[in-house]
Design a protein around this motif. Structure first.
Motif, short mmCIF file in Angstrom:
data_model
loop_
_atom_site.label_atom_id
_atom_site.label_comp_id
_atom_site.label_asym_id
_atom_site.label_seq_id
_atom_site.Cartn_x
_atom_site.Cartn_y
_atom_site.Cartn_z
N MET A 1 36.42 42.27 45.88
CA MET A 1 37.70 42.56 45.22
C MET A 1 38.10 41.36 44.37
SD MET A 1 41.41 43.60 46.90
CE MET A 1 40.76 45.07 47.70
N SER A 2 38.42 41.59 43.10
CA SER A 2 38.80 40.51 42.20
C SER A 2 40.19 39.99 42.55
CB SER A 2 38.79 40.99 40.75
OG SER A 2 39.87 41.88 40.52
N TYR A 3 40.52 38.82 42.00
CA TYR A 3 41.84 38.24 42.23
C TYR A 3 42.95 39.18 41.78
CZ TYR A 3 45.92 35.32 41.24
OH TYR A 3 47.20 34.82 41.15
N ILE A 4 42.79 39.77 40.60
CA ILE A 4 43.83 40.68 40.09
C ILE A 4 43.97 41.89 41.00
CG2 ILE A 4 44.30 42.33 38.23
CD1 ILE A 4 43.59 40.15 36.25
N GLN A 5 42.87 42.43 41.50
CA GLN A 5 42.94 43.56 42.42
C GLN A 5 43.65 43.18 43.71
OE1 GLN A 5 38.72 44.46 42.46
NE2 GLN A 5 39.04 46.32 41.27
N GLU A 6 43.40 41.95 44.19
CA GLU A 6 44.07 41.46 45.40
C GLU A 6 45.58 41.39 45.19
OE1 GLU A 6 42.43 37.71 46.42
OE2 GLU A 6 40.44 38.50 46.94
N VAL A 7 45.99 40.86 44.03
CA VAL A 7 47.43 40.75 43.75
C VAL A 7 48.05 42.14 43.62
CG1 VAL A 7 49.17 39.88 42.16
CG2 VAL A 7 47.13 38.52 42.62
N LEU A 8 47.36 43.04 42.94
CA LEU A 8 47.88 44.40 42.79
C LEU A 8 48.04 45.08 44.14
CD1 LEU A 8 45.98 45.66 39.61
CD2 LEU A 8 48.44 45.38 39.86
N LYS A 9 47.10 44.83 45.05
CA LYS A 9 47.20 45.42 46.40
C LYS A 9 48.45 44.89 47.10
CE LYS A 9 45.48 47.65 50.02
NZ LYS A 9 46.40 47.25 51.08
N LYS A 10 48.72 43.60 46.97
CA LYS A 10 49.92 43.01 47.58
C LYS A 10 51.19 43.63 46.97
CE LYS A 10 47.81 38.46 48.42
NZ LYS A 10 47.83 37.04 47.99
N VAL A 28 49.77 45.80 32.77
CA VAL A 28 49.79 44.42 32.29
C VAL A 28 48.66 43.60 32.92
CG1 VAL A 28 51.09 42.25 32.24
CG2 VAL A 28 52.25 44.41 31.72
N PHE A 29 48.55 43.67 34.22
CA PHE A 29 47.63 42.76 34.93
C PHE A 29 46.18 42.97 34.54
CE2 PHE A 29 50.15 41.20 38.89
CZ PHE A 29 51.12 40.67 38.04
N TYR A 30 45.74 44.21 34.36
CA TYR A 30 44.33 44.41 33.99
C TYR A 30 44.02 43.86 32.60
CZ TYR A 30 43.01 47.04 38.15
OH TYR A 30 42.72 47.40 39.45
N ARG A 50 54.13 35.62 41.55
CA ARG A 50 55.55 35.29 41.30
C ARG A 50 56.15 36.15 40.21
NH1 ARG A 50 56.42 29.54 39.82
NH2 ARG A 50 54.21 29.24 39.39
N ILE A 51 55.37 36.43 39.15
CA ILE A 51 55.94 37.16 38.02
C ILE A 51 56.16 38.64 38.35
CG2 ILE A 51 53.89 38.02 36.75
CD1 ILE A 51 55.16 36.68 34.24
N ALA A 52 55.47 39.13 39.40
CA ALA A 52 55.63 40.53 39.81
C ALA A 52 56.76 40.72 40.82
CB ALA A 52 54.32 41.04 40.41
N GLU A 53 57.38 39.63 41.21
CA GLU A 53 58.50 39.70 42.16
C GLU A 53 59.79 39.28 41.45
OE1 GLU A 53 60.24 40.61 45.77
OE2 GLU A 53 58.14 40.88 45.17
N PRO A 54 60.81 40.13 41.43
CA PRO A 54 62.06 39.76 40.76
C PRO A 54 62.69 38.52 41.38
CG PRO A 54 62.05 42.09 41.31
CD PRO A 54 60.87 41.48 42.01
N PHE A 81 64.89 39.73 36.60
CA PHE A 81 63.47 39.63 36.92
C PHE A 81 62.88 38.24 36.68
CE2 PHE A 81 60.76 43.32 38.05
CZ PHE A 81 59.69 42.60 38.54
N ASN A 82 63.11 37.69 35.52
CA ASN A 82 62.50 36.39 35.23
C ASN A 82 63.33 35.67 34.17
OD1 ASN A 82 60.61 34.37 33.90
ND2 ASN A 82 59.28 35.13 35.52
N GLY A 83 63.80 34.46 34.53
CA GLY A 83 64.63 33.68 33.62
C GLY A 83 63.97 32.39 33.17
N ALA A 84 62.64 32.35 33.16
CA ALA A 84 61.93 31.11 32.85
C ALA A 84 62.16 30.62 31.42
CB ALA A 84 60.43 31.27 33.10
N ILE A 85 62.38 31.55 30.49
CA ILE A 85 62.53 31.12 29.09
C ILE A 85 63.94 31.34 28.54
CG2 ILE A 85 60.07 31.44 28.59
CD1 ILE A 85 60.79 34.01 27.09
N GLY A 86 64.86 31.81 29.38
CA GLY A 86 66.22 32.00 28.91
C GLY A 86 67.00 32.89 29.84
#
Length: 445
Positions: A1-10, A28-30, A50-54, A81-86
């Motif tokens: 299982m690839s890293y991206i597949q592991e994250v998607l499973k989580k 997005v992830f693929y 982190r980016i998939a979690e609000p 969801f994400n305020g990293a850039i503003g």
């Protein structure tokens, strides 16, 4: 299982039954596989997780009283969801289909869309399962006041700046802002965008998403040695985005022959009379089928416009998510379409996106092509901070430049990772990298 597949499973395990959100994350992830391979620091710092979690989810009760004195209770949402850039930026949707999964999908998409504009705004979204249809002005006002009575404590010009979306137009924005101002006791007009022109709104905001969509599609066609002039276009929807996409398409020399609402669609081979559609939908608030009573030669059909059998060159889905599934995608190609421009948020299913790309249909993805609305909302924020207003022409020119630059960014990102002319992947990559680098720079949070 690839890293991206592991994250998607989580992500799937943590967000079961939130189908729209999971669809958005997967799409997005693929696209990011070649990026993760080239940048191991993204994996090392768990940027995908982190980016998939609000950063924050707010759910609240909205009680209101109808005209008969009966108390109703709806549910309100705001996902920052994400305020990293503003500051968080994204609309409010009032529709009976709204639940936390819809808001999270919209907020997740908003992260990358806002990043692509090049403006300093993060991703957020909100709304309620309230249905504004067939409600009186008084009922809508009372609902909006109750909604803002809770929301006000979570927003601000430098924190979170909501705007409109489905079910939230100028009337609702006025009521929401009025309640915010009463509670705060200050005229902070940078806290909501989409406001009326007399109290801090921006010229061209109403037109921005539809106009921006056409500016992007125009660039996409140019990049492939083609032109929008003379093309025949079909549009799903007859709301704000659809109306102004139709207007700009006509200005650019195309002919729009179909528009729709949730019940059915009209087909007019001679070209849609937009003045009639505007009056029916914006003034009289009637069904699109009323159009045929006024225009000889036009026809009304119940059902989805993308199931219709008629010829067009460009499809512009401007209504709602998952409007185009695999069967409708096949029909769009059979009807002769060479390009699809997504005016709505995630209007095409993931398998339909893959099908379009396989068939070499030019596809303008939503997070790039419909970014004109939020871009102009950010321009409204700038004008508010300056206590100044730009002319329609100035805002429109800035909007066009932003859409051209979004196309350029998506194009360059796709080519950088050896994906050719793939705007879907390019937009995901370009939007993601800016946010990811900001997140890494700011540490773990």
């Amino acid at each position: 299982m690839s890293y991206i597949q592991e994250v998607l499973k989580k992500v799937e395990d943590r967000n079961r039954d939130e189908h729209e959100f999971l669809q958005a994350v997967e799409e997005v992830f693929y696209s990011l596989e070649p990026v993760i391979e080239k940048h191991p620091e993204y994996k090392e710092t768990s940027v995908l997780e982190r980016i998939a979690e609000p950063e924050r989810q707010i759910i609240f009760r909205v009680p209101w009283v109808d005209d008969n004195g009966v108390v109703h209770v709806n549910r309100g949402f705001r996902v920052q969801f994400n305020g990293a850039i503003g500051p968080y930026k994204g609309g409010l949707r009032f529709h009976p289909s709204v639940y936390v999964g819809i808001i999270k999908f919209l907020g997740f998409e908003q992260i990358f869309k806002n990043s692509l504009t090049g403006l300093p705004i993060g991703g957020g979204k909100g709304g309620s399962d309230f249905n504004p249809k067939k409600k009186s002005d008084g009922e809508i006002r009372r609902f909006c006041e109750s909604f803002m009575t809770e929301l006000y404590r979570h927003i601000g010009p430098d924190v979170d700046v909501p705007a409109g979306d489905i079910g939230v137009g100028s009337r609702e924005i006025g009521y929401l802002y009025g309640q915010y101002r009463r509670i705060r006791g200050a005229f902070k007009n940078g806290v909501i965008t989409g406001k009326g022109l007399k109290y801090g709104g921006s010229l061209a905001r109403k037109e921005a998403t539809g106009y921006g969509l056409l500016y992007f599609v125009e660039e996409m066609l140019k990049a492939n040695n083609n032109s929008i002039k003379g093309k025949v276009i079909a549009i799903s929807g007859s709301g704000n985005v659809a109306i102004y996409a139709c207007e700009k398409a006509t200005e650019l020399g195309a002919k729009v022959v179909a528009m729709s609402d949730s019940a059915g669609y009209i087909y007019h081979a001679d070209g849609i009379n937009l003045d009639t559609v505007k009056r029916l939908k914006e003034v009289e608030r009637k069904r699109i089928k009323e159009y045929v009573k006024e225009h000889q030669g036009s026809k009304y059909h119940e059902g989805n416009v993308w199931e219709g059998k008629f010829k067009y060159d460009i499809a512009l889905p401007c209504s709602t998510q998952n409007d185009i599934d695999m069967e409708r995608a096949k029909n769009i190609i059979e009807n002769g379409a060479i390009a699809v421009g997504e005016g709505a948020n995630m209007p095409t299913s993931n398998d339909a996106i893959k099908f379009f790309l396989k068939k070499e249909i030019l596809l303008a993805p939503a997070k790039a092509a419909n970014a004109g609305g939020v871009a102009t909302s950010a321009l409204e924020m700038v004008q508010n901070s300056m206590r100044y207003s730009w002319s329609f022409e100035e805002v429109n020119n800035k909007l066009k430049d932003i859409m051209i630059n979004i196309h350029k960014s998506a194009c360059e990102a796709s080519k950088e990772y050896g994906l050719g002319y793939n705007l879907v992947a390019g937009a995901n990559i370009a939007g993601f990298k800016k946010v990811a680098e900001a997140m890494i720079t700011q540490g773990i949070y």
